[in-house]
Write an enzyme that holds these catalytic residues in place. Sequence first.
Site, PDB file in Angstrom:
ATOM      1  N   ASN A   9     -66.396 -16.155  51.454  1.00  0.00           N
ATOM      2  CA  ASN A   9     -65.473 -16.701  52.455  1.00  0.00           C
ATOM      3  C   ASN A   9     -65.061 -18.080  51.954  1.00  0.00           C
ATOM      4  OD1 ASN A   9     -64.143 -17.721  54.674  1.00  0.00           O
ATOM      5  ND2 ASN A   9     -66.002 -17.972  55.928  1.00  0.00           N
ATOM      6  N   TRP A  10     -63.849 -18.161  51.440  1.00  0.00           N
ATOM      7  CA  TRP A  10     -63.392 -19.422  50.855  1.00  0.00           C
ATOM      8  C   TRP A  10     -63.092 -20.473  51.919  1.00  0.00           C
ATOM      9  CZ3 TRP A  10     -59.283 -17.979  46.515  1.00  0.00           C
ATOM     10  CH2 TRP A  10     -59.946 -17.314  45.473  1.00  0.00           C
ATOM     11  N   LYS A  11     -62.971 -20.065  53.157  1.00  0.00           N
ATOM     12  CA  LYS A  11     -62.580 -20.984  54.260  1.00  0.00           C
ATOM     13  C   LYS A  11     -61.278 -21.687  53.880  1.00  0.00           C
ATOM     14  CE  LYS A  11     -67.441 -21.639  55.252  1.00  0.00           C
ATOM     15  NZ  LYS A  11     -68.349 -22.140  56.243  1.00  0.00           N
ATOM     16  N   HIS A  95     -65.637 -15.246  63.075  1.00  0.00           N
ATOM     17  CA  HIS A  95     -66.454 -16.262  62.390  1.00  0.00           C
ATOM     18  C   HIS A  95     -66.756 -17.397  63.369  1.00  0.00           C
ATOM     19  CE1 HIS A  95     -67.681 -19.390  59.591  1.00  0.00           C
ATOM     20  NE2 HIS A  95     -67.917 -18.419  58.734  1.00  0.00           N
ATOM     21  N   GLU A  97     -66.690 -20.455  63.059  1.00  0.00           N
ATOM     22  CA  GLU A  97     -65.705 -21.561  63.043  1.00  0.00           C
ATOM     23  C   GLU A  97     -64.471 -21.191  63.857  1.00  0.00           C
ATOM     24  OE1 GLU A  97     -65.681 -22.016  58.785  1.00  0.00           O
ATOM     25  OE2 GLU A  97     -67.765 -22.683  58.897  1.00  0.00           O
ATOM     26  N   GLU A 167     -74.690 -14.416  61.318  1.00  0.00           N
ATOM     27  CA  GLU A 167     -74.546 -15.764  60.770  1.00  0.00           C
ATOM     28  C   GLU A 167     -75.032 -16.780  61.801  1.00  0.00           C
ATOM     29  OE1 GLU A 167     -71.530 -15.866  57.336  1.00  0.00           O
ATOM     30  OE2 GLU A 167     -70.526 -16.491  59.164  1.00  0.00           O
TER      31      GLU A 167
HETATM   32  C1  PEP Z   1     -69.716 -18.694  56.035  1.00  0.00           C
HETATM   33  O1  PEP Z   1     -68.746 -19.425  55.974  1.00  0.00           O
HETATM   34  O2  PEP Z   1     -69.598 -17.577  56.554  1.00  0.00           O
HETATM   35  C2  PEP Z   1     -70.983 -19.171  55.482  1.00  0.00           C
HETATM   36  C3  PEP Z   1     -72.032 -18.401  55.585  1.00  0.00           C
HETATM   37  O3  PEP Z   1     -70.974 -20.401  54.866  1.00  0.00           O
HETATM   38  P1  PEP Z   1     -72.158 -21.029  53.934  1.00  0.00           P
HETATM   39  O4  PEP Z   1     -72.568 -19.950  52.978  1.00  0.00           O
HETATM   40  O5  PEP Z   1     -71.511 -22.184  53.257  1.00  0.00           O
HETATM   41  O6  PEP Z   1     -73.256 -21.416  54.846  1.00  0.00           O
END
Ligand code: PEP
Length: 253
Positions: A9-11, A95, A97, A167
Amino acid sequence: MRQKYVVGNWKLNGSLPGNEALLQAVLAGVSPKPGCHLAVCVPAPYLAQVRGLLEGTPVAWGGQDVSRFEKGAYTGDVSGAMLREFGATYSIVGHSERRTVFGDTDAVVAEKYAAARKAGLVPIFCVGESLAEREQGVTETVLARQLDAVLEKSGPAALDGGIVAYEPVWAIGTGRTATAAQAQQAHAYLRGRVATKDAAVAARLPILYGGSVKGANAAELFAMPDVDGGLIGGASLVAEDFLAIWRAAVAAA
Ligand code: PEP
């Protein structure tokens, strides 16, 4: 035997030259393995570029969110059909976020899940508790509420062909990973809850762990019986780190 998935997941990260360098490095280091799936979920403006770089390779791609609407006056949204037009296999949905920064409620996430399925995408449906919720001992209540929103709207059959990602919000981008035992407990809970509606769908359902996964902790997490791979944020932006996680998934398959 379920398959393994590693999804980046590049965000809100990327640039045309940076994406190309990253993906070329990933492609140079990836050895495909049957039953193991590697993908990157990218910002929508890069879909055409990513398609050009990844088409015909072992790496698939997807969006990071999908509109709950099919078309019309919804400025800023990207529909499932649009993602499909650019060859996307996946879309992340729900997600944390999107939930916390953009206000996606459980009901909105359920609509997005349904829209993704309708468009022919594989939704990667994220659930997870905050630190406060974990400390209050309500992790399972939160997971149940988030999961049930999709189960109630679309039915358990709609999870067939979808992916769930556990998550824990306190582990995302914090460097603090859930222990393998904590992840396993949450994954088993989620699978068990789906099983109360449809045991066969639950047995087939890939459940990924996300939250500060790295090369150093991936093997332990992926060895858990209910952990079917990872959704990877920060480490997906560094080819060597992402590849190390991929190798851990391949070894665990
Ligand atoms: C995500 O953005 O879904 C995530 C798990 O980020 P990170 O691996 O940076 O914690």
